[in-house]
Design an enzyme around this catalytic site. Sequence first.
Site, PDB file in Angstrom:
ATOM      1  N   THR A 302     -22.183  24.174  58.633  1.00 22.51           N
ATOM      2  CA  THR A 302     -22.852  24.823  58.026  1.00 22.51           C
ATOM      3  C   THR A 302     -24.410  24.486  57.933  1.00 22.51           C
ATOM      4  O   THR A 302     -25.164  25.329  58.035  1.00 22.51           O
ATOM      5  CB  THR A 302     -22.497  24.920  56.277  1.00 22.51           C
ATOM      6  N   HIS A 417     -13.777  29.207  53.718  1.00 21.78           N
ATOM      7  CA  HIS A 417     -13.842  27.883  54.530  1.00 21.78           C
ATOM      8  C   HIS A 417     -12.345  27.279  54.713  1.00 21.78           C
ATOM      9  O   HIS A 417     -11.381  27.615  54.075  1.00 21.78           O
ATOM     10  CB  HIS A 417     -14.289  26.817  53.335  1.00 21.78           C
ATOM     11  N   HIS A 477     -20.511  29.501  61.816  1.00 22.99           N
ATOM     12  CA  HIS A 477     -20.071  29.107  62.865  1.00 22.99           C
ATOM     13  C   HIS A 477     -18.504  29.583  62.951  1.00 22.99           C
ATOM     14  O   HIS A 477     -17.927  30.168  62.099  1.00 22.99           O
ATOM     15  CB  HIS A 477     -19.729  27.421  62.491  1.00 22.99           C
TER      16      HIS A 477
HETATM   17  C1  GP9 Z   1     -20.268  22.324  52.032  1.00 25.68           C
HETATM   18  C2  GP9 Z   1     -20.242  23.776  52.864  1.00 25.68           C
HETATM   19  C3  GP9 Z   1     -19.309  23.617  53.793  1.00 25.68           C
HETATM   20  O1  GP9 Z   1     -21.318  22.437  51.036  1.00 25.68           O
HETATM   21  O2  GP9 Z   1     -21.582  23.995  53.318  1.00 25.68           O
HETATM   22  O3  GP9 Z   1     -19.691  23.002  54.955  1.00 25.68           O
HETATM   23  P1  GP9 Z   1     -18.928  22.951  56.678  1.00 25.68           P
HETATM   24  O4  GP9 Z   1     -17.743  22.268  56.427  1.00 25.68           O
HETATM   25  O5  GP9 Z   1     -18.627  24.419  56.638  1.00 25.68           O
HETATM   26  O6  GP9 Z   1     -20.095  22.577  57.216  1.00 25.68           O
HETATM   27 MN    MN Z   2     -19.564  26.524  57.182  1.00 26.67          MN
END
Ligand code: GP9
Ligand code: MN
Length: 641
Positions: A302, A417, A477
């Site tokens: 992210t 996520h 991503h």
């Molecule tokens: C955590 C969120 C997720 O604050 O941005 O992160 P990622 O695991 O997708 O990099």
């Molecule tokens: Mn992410």
Amino acid sequence: MNKLKKFSFNIDSKSVQFFLIAIVLFWLKTYVAYRIEFNLGIDNSVQKFLLFINPLSSAFLFLGAALVFKKHWGAVLIGIQFVLSFLLYANVVYYRFFDDFITWPTILQLKVNGGQTDSALSLMTPYDIFYFTDTILLVLLLALKVYQLKSVSTRKIALIPMVVAVGIFLFNLSLAEADRPELLTRSFDRNYLVKYLGTYNFTIYDAVQTARSSMQRTFASSDDVTEIENNLKANFAKPNADYFGQAKGMNVMYISLESLQTFLIDYKLDGQEVTPFLNSLAHDGKTFYFDNFFHQTGQGKTSDAEFMMDNSLFPLSQGSVFINKAQNTYHAAPAILKSRGYTSAAFHGNYKTFWNRNEIYKAFGYDQFFDATYYNMTPENVKNYGLKDKPFLEESMPLLESLPQPFYSKMILLSNHFPFAMDEGDTDFPAGDFGDKVVNQYFQSANYMDQALEEFFHNLKEAGLYDNTIIVMYGDHYGISENHNSAMERVTGEEITPFKNAQLQRVPLFIHVPGVKGGVVHKYSGEVDVQPTILHLLGVDTRNYLHVGNDILSPEYKEVVPFRNGDFVTPEVTQVNGVCYDNETGEEIEDQQCSSDDQVVKEKLEISDRIVTKDLLRFYQPEGYVPIDPNDYQYTNGTKE
Ligand code: GP9
Ligand code: MN
């Protein structure tokens, strides 16, 4: 055998007792501090156990080192104990104010700023003497001659606690890696490192990272900039006259669509669209929808995507640029727009230390950072990494409306996520049936995100923001990694070859510009290109900036999209691990174009890496750019109880 005897017989039992008392006191004190002072988010018994044992290896390592000073080891041990107690206490006080742990860059900066003695004092209480009771006790034990320490006969005795320390540390690390893979390489969050490895180990880890990073920048000079400047200017794609300045003075809002891949757009599961709202935007003719847009993230996930959106530079090939390069100078969009009257703000339903956002946002010039402390983080509102998208976007509305306009803002979503699990009642969308729990759930959580977005757009319209805000939405991503290829073969109905896998790295990009006709854009482009595209829409010429991306809407835009690992795609070919594939057939080919594109890609990544690792922007002042000072920014939530 003789040597062993020496070890065991030349330290008397009283000394061993004293040493062990020191270890136990130090261990327990540190553990108590972890429990009462820091909010580490312990969510399973492995983490509880790790937290309990992690001070132990540091205790053996550091206190054991005292034995090297044969005669005076007792005094040295107390000295070390005091220094460590001081470090722990400094972290405690710092955390009380900043909700964060001390890092080397912040210590070095404190020297520059002269520190803030007054506010530090107000964070201390008389009870804090607790953090030094073990040191005091040890002094008393020696002063009152309860223990009279004999000198140790050989320095080698120090090897015993060292070996114990290393043993405990490796055990600790292996449990930590099992619970949180790639802990050290991706490093995520200081909170996590402290939770898994402890404050003392974190300080050492941080020192190594900081030293490595500052070495890279030491030997750079302004001479390094000239070549890069020439190259980037020669490759600059000039703005499209039809779009340049069409959104002048408008607000900007980025929305990071967590883990959303393009294959979900228009995908139907059991006859139902997974993302009906986003699909409607893709086809409404008013929104630009980029269907050949690719993510270019590395280990920083992210945060890497955010980095590109704000800076038009590539993230690092290893580790996270947010964590390792937060002290750099940047010319990021919030800072560029600041001198044009813009206010900037980031919104995210996780805590600010994750991905070191609270540090690097300062270097980007973000005026405000609304992190989890601004939201209702009730158990039913939270899942996985933080606040669910619906409450997040709902609660963001008043915060957004409170911003002076024009604003540059970003909303970082979280619900979609990995592993995409949802709470009961949050979705009535069917799960997939592809023999893989993660893949099956992906459809549900993506659908939840889509609903949240639809509500949010409705609220933006109600608030009158929709008509004067550019909205940029991007998949940050991939969501489904190669580990799930067999289920993905069932989803896509095709064999996932290395070529297909590269094609699956498409993420959707939507840009809605009020009053400007949109439509589907088929150009092959990537995350690093969004920033100049948006700045040109706002009427900001980016010619003088050292940014490696280019305006996608420019007629001069070249469709060669590098991946962070050096692979790339173009409309005709795809290169994976040095093998060139024809996009039409998916077959391997020998191609002249591939080799010349390969050169372009390598050069682009290399230039970006030089800028970032050597911190070259500190030597360069773009014409018309008013520099910002990261020290002017602080993201502490004054309204928090
Ligand atoms: C955590 C969120 C997720 O604050 O941005 O992160 P990622 O695991 O997708 O990099
Ligand atoms: Mn992410």
